[in-house]
Design a protein around this motif. Structure first.
Motif, PDB file in Angstrom:
ATOM      1  N   THR A  82      -4.365  -4.258   8.027  1.00  0.00           N
ATOM      2  CA  THR A  82      -4.208  -4.326   6.573  1.00  0.00           C
ATOM      3  C   THR A  82      -3.894  -2.955   5.999  1.00  0.00           C
ATOM      4  O   THR A  82      -2.985  -2.800   5.159  1.00  0.00           O
ATOM      5  CB  THR A  82      -5.479  -4.893   5.927  1.00  0.00           C
ATOM      6  OG1 THR A  82      -5.737  -6.196   6.469  1.00  0.00           O
ATOM      7  CG2 THR A  82      -5.329  -4.993   4.423  1.00  0.00           C
ATOM      8  N   ALA A  83      -4.619  -1.935   6.456  1.00  0.00           N
ATOM      9  CA  ALA A  83      -4.379  -0.578   5.973  1.00  0.00           C
ATOM     10  C   ALA A  83      -3.004  -0.072   6.405  1.00  0.00           C
ATOM     11  O   ALA A  83      -2.309   0.612   5.626  1.00  0.00           O
ATOM     12  CB  ALA A  83      -5.471   0.354   6.496  1.00  0.00           C
ATOM     13  N   GLN A  86      -0.381  -1.496   4.151  1.00  0.00           N
ATOM     14  CA  GLN A  86      -0.379  -0.794   2.866  1.00  0.00           C
ATOM     15  C   GLN A  86       0.414   0.505   2.962  1.00  0.00           C
ATOM     16  O   GLN A  86       1.163   0.864   2.052  1.00  0.00           O
ATOM     17  CB  GLN A  86      -1.816  -0.497   2.421  1.00  0.00           C
ATOM     18  CG  GLN A  86      -2.653  -1.722   2.098  1.00  0.00           C
ATOM     19  CD  GLN A  86      -2.051  -2.576   1.007  1.00  0.00           C
ATOM     20  OE1 GLN A  86      -1.541  -2.068   0.010  1.00  0.00           O
ATOM     21  NE2 GLN A  86      -2.097  -3.881   1.190  1.00  0.00           N
ATOM     22  N   SER A  87       0.256   1.200   4.075  1.00  0.00           N
ATOM     23  CA  SER A  87       1.014   2.433   4.291  1.00  0.00           C
ATOM     24  C   SER A  87       2.506   2.143   4.399  1.00  0.00           C
ATOM     25  O   SER A  87       3.330   2.875   3.836  1.00  0.00           O
ATOM     26  CB  SER A  87       0.518   3.131   5.555  1.00  0.00           C
ATOM     27  OG  SER A  87       1.262   4.299   5.826  1.00  0.00           O
ATOM     28  N   ILE A  89       4.118  -0.291   2.992  1.00  0.00           N
ATOM     29  CA  ILE A  89       4.605  -0.616   1.646  1.00  0.00           C
ATOM     30  C   ILE A  89       4.838   0.666   0.849  1.00  0.00           C
ATOM     31  O   ILE A  89       5.861   0.815   0.164  1.00  0.00           O
ATOM     32  CB  ILE A  89       3.607  -1.544   0.930  1.00  0.00           C
ATOM     33  CG1 ILE A  89       3.562  -2.919   1.619  1.00  0.00           C
ATOM     34  CG2 ILE A  89       3.989  -1.703  -0.545  1.00  0.00           C
ATOM     35  CD1 ILE A  89       2.470  -3.841   1.098  1.00  0.00           C
ATOM     36  N   SER A  90       3.907   1.606   0.949  1.00  0.00           N
ATOM     37  CA  SER A  90       4.048   2.865   0.206  1.00  0.00           C
ATOM     38  C   SER A  90       5.229   3.686   0.698  1.00  0.00           C
ATOM     39  O   SER A  90       5.763   4.526  -0.045  1.00  0.00           O
ATOM     40  CB  SER A  90       2.760   3.688   0.314  1.00  0.00           C
ATOM     41  OG  SER A  90       2.580   4.187   1.622  1.00  0.00           O
ATOM     42  N   THR A 109      -2.598 -10.589   3.990  1.00  0.00           N
ATOM     43  CA  THR A 109      -1.561  -9.570   4.169  1.00  0.00           C
ATOM     44  C   THR A 109      -0.180 -10.190   4.084  1.00  0.00           C
ATOM     45  O   THR A 109       0.737  -9.627   3.462  1.00  0.00           O
ATOM     46  CB  THR A 109      -1.747  -8.858   5.527  1.00  0.00           C
ATOM     47  OG1 THR A 109      -3.011  -8.201   5.540  1.00  0.00           O
ATOM     48  CG2 THR A 109      -0.654  -7.838   5.764  1.00  0.00           C
ATOM     49  N   GLN A 112       0.617 -10.876   0.444  1.00  0.00           N
ATOM     50  CA  GLN A 112       1.001  -9.669  -0.291  1.00  0.00           C
ATOM     51  C   GLN A 112       2.446  -9.278   0.014  1.00  0.00           C
ATOM     52  O   GLN A 112       3.216  -8.937  -0.899  1.00  0.00           O
ATOM     53  CB  GLN A 112       0.071  -8.514   0.066  1.00  0.00           C
ATOM     54  CG  GLN A 112       0.409  -7.232  -0.692  1.00  0.00           C
ATOM     55  CD  GLN A 112      -0.447  -6.064  -0.277  1.00  0.00           C
ATOM     56  OE1 GLN A 112      -0.968  -6.037   0.833  1.00  0.00           O
ATOM     57  NE2 GLN A 112      -0.602  -5.089  -1.174  1.00  0.00           N
ATOM     58  N   LYS A 116       5.811  -9.284  -2.532  1.00  0.00           N
ATOM     59  CA  LYS A 116       6.676  -8.122  -2.718  1.00  0.00           C
ATOM     60  C   LYS A 116       8.073  -8.339  -2.139  1.00  0.00           C
ATOM     61  O   LYS A 116       8.897  -7.413  -2.113  1.00  0.00           O
ATOM     62  CB  LYS A 116       6.027  -6.891  -2.083  1.00  0.00           C
ATOM     63  CG  LYS A 116       4.759  -6.440  -2.798  1.00  0.00           C
ATOM     64  CD  LYS A 116       4.175  -5.195  -2.166  1.00  0.00           C
ATOM     65  CE  LYS A 116       2.956  -4.710  -2.961  1.00  0.00           C
ATOM     66  NZ  LYS A 116       3.326  -4.254  -4.317  1.00  0.00           N
TER      67      LYS A 116
END
Length: 355
Positions: A82-83, A86-87, A89-90, A109, A112, A116
């Motif tokens: 999950t983390a 997120q990275s 996506i950033s 996940t 999400q 997006k």
């Protein structure tokens, strides 16, 4: 199925997939400063030969598809996955490749990423819930059936076998287990199966095999659902004086799943008897080709592909390309109607990994 809207020749060659037609897909065509789409690839683990082989192939096929890759390793931990996402996506990725071992917990996940409009291609495992652009996975039920037929024929339909299962929370563990059990019940009812869940952990597998051999010294077969159990199984059999040639009455027939180079060597040496070659190279190849196709706005339909596989619809919103996974045996014979190849066959990815 045939391709619909034609793309440029370069894209067609890059994708090289059947059953595609033009359509809208998330991700668009935005790219990095160098003009290459950015794709995030999360490796599920790096503690097995199979996944290390997959990791080795990824950069090769990323380059072939003109992709800039961002990679991470979730180490079989859904919170890390999950983390890592997120990275990604950033960092502005336009597509993501995931291989979650916990196929239930990945649903948020996926939601999400879908929100997006970032397409997801899943490798090796299929989500319990949620959508993905494509699942790239061999037919895991066929793994269990092939293992069943090999052992069933070698044991002439009677005796005892141990199945060293993976993780029953995983779709792969369940598929292989259910298919093996169903095949044994239907085709070889004289064989008793002792199923042992191991959570894909070699130490647990070794301990449980030791326990079963102590309780049932007349066990004559072992089905390892992955090569994670290879070294421990060989060690246990050697300690018990059971690592002997196939024509010795004490021989225990062993079949694995993966097709890593070490398995092929052990088959040739007579230490294990068979494996099902799970295509690490094709997992990387087609995962990245499908990701590029998604970014380019292509869509796919169920049906045969141009690479000897079949796309199925698992449920609305989820397609799966079921890649071929051959049975490998010492003699290249046919077992219960299943043809096999010898361990030195040049078509096996385990013989073509390179240096």
């Amino acid at each position: 199925m045939k391709r619909g809207l034609a793309l440029g020749a370069a894209i067609a060659l890059s994708v090289g997939l059947a059953t595609a037609c033009g359509g809208s897909g998330g991700g668009g065509t935005a790219a990095s400063g160098g003009g290459k789409p950015i794709v995030g690839v999360d490796y599920p683990r790096s503690d097995t030969d199979f996944w290390n082989s997959f990791i080795k192939y990824v950069p090769q096929f990323g380059a072939e598809n003109g992709l800039e890759l961002k990679t991470s390793n979730s180490q079989n931990d859904i919170s890390k996955l999950t983390a890592n996402v997120q990275s990604f996506i950033s960092q502005g990725v336009k597509g993501v490749v995931l291989a979650p071992q916990d196929t239930a917990a990945v649903a948020p996940t996926l939601q999400q990423l879908n929100t997006k409009k970032i397409p997801v291609v899943m490798v090796d495992t299929r989500p319990e819930q949620g959508d993905a652009f494509m699942v790239v996975r061999a037919d895991n039920r066929a793994y269990g059936e092939k293992a069943c037929k090999f052992l069933g024929e070698k044991l002439s339909g009677k005796g005892k076998v141990v199945m060293l299962q993976g993780d029953l929370a995983s779709i792969n563990g369940r598929d292989r287990t259910e298919a093996f059990n169903a095949c044994m019940k239907a085709s070889y009812p004289g064989i008793t199966v002792f199923g042992e869940a191991t959570n894909w952990d070699g130490a647990i597998a070794s301990q449980k095999l030791q326990t079963q051999l102590t309780a049932h010294p007349d066990i004559k077969g072992v089905y390892m659902q992955s090569s994670f159990a290879l070294s421990g199984t060989l060690q246990v059999l050697q300690q018990r004086g059971l690592l002997v040639p196939a024509d010795d009455p004490k021989h225990v027939f062993v079949i694995s799943n993966d097709g890593i180079p070490q398995e092929l060597k052990e088959i040739a040496a007579g230490n294990i008897d068979a494996t099902v070659s799970q295509p690490a190279d094709q997992y990387a190849k087609y995962a990245l080709q499908y990701t590029k196709a998604a970014i380019d706005g292509k869509t796919f339909k169920p049906g045969p592909t141009d690479h000897d596989s079949t796309i199925i619809q698992v449920r609305p919103g989820l397609l799966e390309d079921q890649l071929s996974a051959p049975l490998v045996t010492a003699d290249g014979g046919t077992y219960g109607g299943v043809a096999s190849v010898k361990p030195d066959d040049s078509s096996l990815w385990g013989n073509n990994l390179g240096g």
